[in-house]
Motif scaffolding. Sequence first.
Motif, PDB file in Angstrom:
ATOM      1  N   ASN A   1       0.854  -1.196   0.000  1.00  0.00           N
ATOM      2  CA  ASN A   1       0.000   0.000   0.000  1.00  0.00           C
ATOM      3  C   ASN A   1       0.886   1.242   0.000  1.00  0.00           C
ATOM      4  OD1 ASN A   1      -2.746  -0.607  -0.149  1.00  0.00           O
ATOM      5  ND2 ASN A   1      -2.857  -1.125   2.020  1.00  0.00           N
TER       6      ASN A   1
ATOM      7  N   SER B   1      -6.108  -5.544  -3.371  1.00  0.00           N
ATOM      8  CA  SER B   1      -7.093  -5.522  -2.288  1.00  0.00           C
ATOM      9  C   SER B   1      -7.722  -6.884  -2.085  1.00  0.00           C
ATOM     10  CB  SER B   1      -8.202  -4.514  -2.577  1.00  0.00           C
ATOM     11  OG  SER B   1      -9.153  -4.549  -1.533  1.00  0.00           O
ATOM     12  N   GLY B   2      -8.062  -7.138  -0.833  1.00  0.00           N
ATOM     13  CA  GLY B   2      -8.774  -8.367  -0.515  1.00  0.00           C
ATOM     14  C   GLY B   2      -8.205  -9.063   0.705  1.00  0.00           C
ATOM     15  N   GLY B   3      -7.202  -8.439   1.307  1.00  0.00           N
ATOM     16  CA  GLY B   3      -6.621  -9.017   2.519  1.00  0.00           C
ATOM     17  C   GLY B   3      -5.953 -10.361   2.243  1.00  0.00           C
TER      18      GLY B   3
ATOM     19  N   LYS C   1      -5.882   2.481  -5.714  1.00  0.00           N
ATOM     20  CA  LYS C   1      -5.986   1.663  -4.490  1.00  0.00           C
ATOM     21  C   LYS C   1      -6.210   2.550  -3.265  1.00  0.00           C
ATOM     22  CE  LYS C   1      -5.870  -1.888  -1.697  1.00  0.00           C
ATOM     23  NZ  LYS C   1      -5.521  -1.506  -0.395  1.00  0.00           N
TER      24      LYS C   1
ATOM     25  N   HIS D   1      -9.722   3.505  -3.258  1.00  0.00           N
ATOM     26  CA  HIS D   1     -10.476   2.324  -2.807  1.00  0.00           C
ATOM     27  C   HIS D   1     -10.518   2.294  -1.284  1.00  0.00           C
ATOM     28  CE1 HIS D   1     -10.434  -1.721  -1.061  1.00  0.00           C
ATOM     29  NE2 HIS D   1     -11.262  -2.082  -2.018  1.00  0.00           N
ATOM     30  N   ASN D   2      -9.374   2.510  -0.674  1.00  0.00           N
ATOM     31  CA  ASN D   2      -9.326   2.463   0.788  1.00  0.00           C
ATOM     32  C   ASN D   2     -10.095   3.626   1.412  1.00  0.00           C
ATOM     33  OD1 ASN D   2      -7.673   0.277   0.326  1.00  0.00           O
ATOM     34  ND2 ASN D   2      -6.259   0.791   1.970  1.00  0.00           N
TER      35      ASN D   2
ATOM     36  N   GLU E   1     -13.494   2.615   1.272  1.00  0.00           N
ATOM     37  CA  GLU E   1     -13.645   1.565   2.295  1.00  0.00           C
ATOM     38  C   GLU E   1     -13.900   2.208   3.668  1.00  0.00           C
ATOM     39  OE1 GLU E   1     -10.448  -1.505   2.271  1.00  0.00           O
ATOM     40  OE2 GLU E   1     -10.097  -0.942   4.354  1.00  0.00           O
ATOM     41  N   TYR E   2     -13.131   3.230   3.999  1.00  0.00           N
ATOM     42  CA  TYR E   2     -13.336   3.940   5.271  1.00  0.00           C
ATOM     43  C   TYR E   2     -14.748   4.524   5.332  1.00  0.00           C
ATOM     44  CZ  TYR E   2      -8.399   4.359   6.956  1.00  0.00           C
ATOM     45  OH  TYR E   2      -7.143   4.143   7.439  1.00  0.00           O
TER      46      TYR E   2
ATOM     47  N   GLN F   1      -5.993   3.138  12.366  1.00  0.00           N
ATOM     48  CA  GLN F   1      -5.830   3.299  10.914  1.00  0.00           C
ATOM     49  C   GLN F   1      -4.348   3.278  10.575  1.00  0.00           C
ATOM     50  OE1 GLN F   1      -6.879   7.325   9.539  1.00  0.00           O
ATOM     51  NE2 GLN F   1      -7.280   7.869  11.656  1.00  0.00           N
ATOM     52  N   LYS F   2      -4.113   2.747   9.390  1.00  0.00           N
ATOM     53  CA  LYS F   2      -2.712   2.673   8.970  1.00  0.00           C
ATOM     54  C   LYS F   2      -2.331   3.819   8.037  1.00  0.00           C
ATOM     55  CE  LYS F   2      -2.475  -1.803   7.905  1.00  0.00           C
ATOM     56  NZ  LYS F   2      -3.617  -2.520   8.500  1.00  0.00           N
ATOM     57  N   GLY F   3      -3.296   4.568   7.537  1.00  0.00           N
ATOM     58  CA  GLY F   3      -2.912   5.784   6.815  1.00  0.00           C
ATOM     59  C   GLY F   3      -3.480   5.997   5.433  1.00  0.00           C
TER      60      GLY F   3
ATOM     61  N   ARG G   1     -12.757   8.210  13.024  1.00  0.00           N
ATOM     62  CA  ARG G   1     -11.781   7.307  13.659  1.00  0.00           C
ATOM     63  C   ARG G   1     -10.908   8.098  14.620  1.00  0.00           C
ATOM     64  NH1 ARG G   1      -9.534   2.570   9.584  1.00  0.00           N
ATOM     65  NH2 ARG G   1     -11.482   2.192   8.507  1.00  0.00           N
TER      66      ARG G   1
ATOM     67  N   ILE H   1     -12.138  -5.370  -0.767  1.00  0.00           N
ATOM     68  CA  ILE H   1     -12.910  -5.192   0.468  1.00  0.00           C
ATOM     69  C   ILE H   1     -14.250  -4.501   0.199  1.00  0.00           C
ATOM     70  CG2 ILE H   1     -12.866  -4.172   2.805  1.00  0.00           C
ATOM     71  CD1 ILE H   1     -10.767  -6.387   2.433  1.00  0.00           C
TER      72      ILE H   1
END
Length: 478
Positions: free
Chosen positions: A102, A128-130, A183, A186-187, A190-191, A260-262, A288, A367
């Motif tokens: 990421n 994406s998809g873990g 991506k 996308h995140n 997602e948030y 959160q990772k950022g 968050r 996700i």
Amino acid sequence: ASAHIGVTGLAVMGRNLARNFARHGHTVAVHNRTAARTRSLVEEYGGEGTFVPAERPEDFVGSLERPRRLVVMVKAGRPTDAVIEEFAPLLEPGDMIIDGGNAHFQDTRRREASLRERGVHFVGTGISGGEEGALHGPSIMPGGSAESYESLGPLLEDISAKAQDGSPCCTHIGPDGAGHFVKMVHNGIEYADMQLIAEAYDLLRHVAGFEPARIAETFRTWNTGRLDSYLIEITAEVLAHTDAATGLPFVDVVADRAEQKGTGRWTVQTALDLGVPVSGIAEAVFARSVSGHADLREAARTLPGPERRPMSEQGAEAFAHHVEHALYASKVVSYAQGWNMVSAAGEEYGWEIDLGSIAAIWRGGCIIRAAFLDRIRAAYAADPGLPTLLADKEFAAEVGEAQDAWRAVVSTAVAHGVPTPGFAAALTYYDALRAERLPAALTQGQRDFFGAHTYRRTDREGSFHTLWGGDRTERPAD
Ligand code: 6PG
């Protein structure tokens, strides 16, 4: 040199991607900084396909067929640069480094430009998809040169998720950092999705008075309709789960501080730079952040709020129905905002992104996968120049039908003192876009008053300034 592709960095994502390639019949060279991980991968999963383990970088690179395809799955940031510094000198023109982490898209642009000078393709790739997605089929968003995609695309498409119509959830997004940019968005979406779902839960719990198990059931029902999505599905699972230690609903024993990772933060920072309003995503990031401020929350705990009156069963049922509409309409808004951002970046960086194809490759594996994405794909297929998803006939009609329920939910939330920043921001954005006149005219007047910043008029071309400190006559400003 026999391996089709190599993976270095064998933590769980890298390991699962390597296994996915192997399971699809590709010979995979595998490497990790500490060799024990490489050995354990081959010991545990060697039977799934053909792995070529290597301890030394030279052997790893040497085992790859040319042009070499080397996937880097390490932590984004410094570790990625370290791996590039280690491997780039061993590569030849035409070879490819695929960064599946990421990474920030600006880092990707920098790395791509510097490797291009050596003739090496740097392919910043969103995945994406873990863990499960990496193994069984992720959604893959490769950037980099079109030339690299010719060689790499078929392999990535092979291991990607497949949409219901069978098409791969992988496409060449655009040059340099386009893949990582998409991506990132996308995140961000997602948030926003997660925040909206969390607000729906909070309202069902504290306004409608439902217990978590009943809310799980409600989400399961919603998941059979147009909200059908992975995130709604797992929400029902989480809400139905009971903590083994206490026998309480799991959601009641988890500390209410979202981490959160950022990538969500990056989305908002980037949107500010691009001048694209992504209020839904911004509110999700801030929500968050608020949850994590124990100090502020402690200091404010005794501030007064409204009295909450319990709802009747009938009222609660009707309210839950409204929440479903509000969730859907707010979701449409946050996707519209995300797409605007991709479109703006496409113009800013000259990426020529096919907006419909983004929806197409998010239909599976990632996700935010959802039935809904096929409709976004269709909206852009019908009109590639769509200025906003809200202008699509079908989405406009749906959101229009939902608006009464949406307004009722936001006002009920306010009356009950339940925070719904996501729902409210989405509704506010909707109302701002449809407003005949915005109070921005007044803002312009103020700016002109205190700073002679000038304004434009509705009836004439040009910029103007009023002599606020003098006789208040108007002058053209040049
Ligand atoms: C994905 C996820 C993945 C990761 C998130 C979590 O698409 O597979 O988005 O990349 O789980 O980055 O983000 P936070 O830790 O910031 O919530």
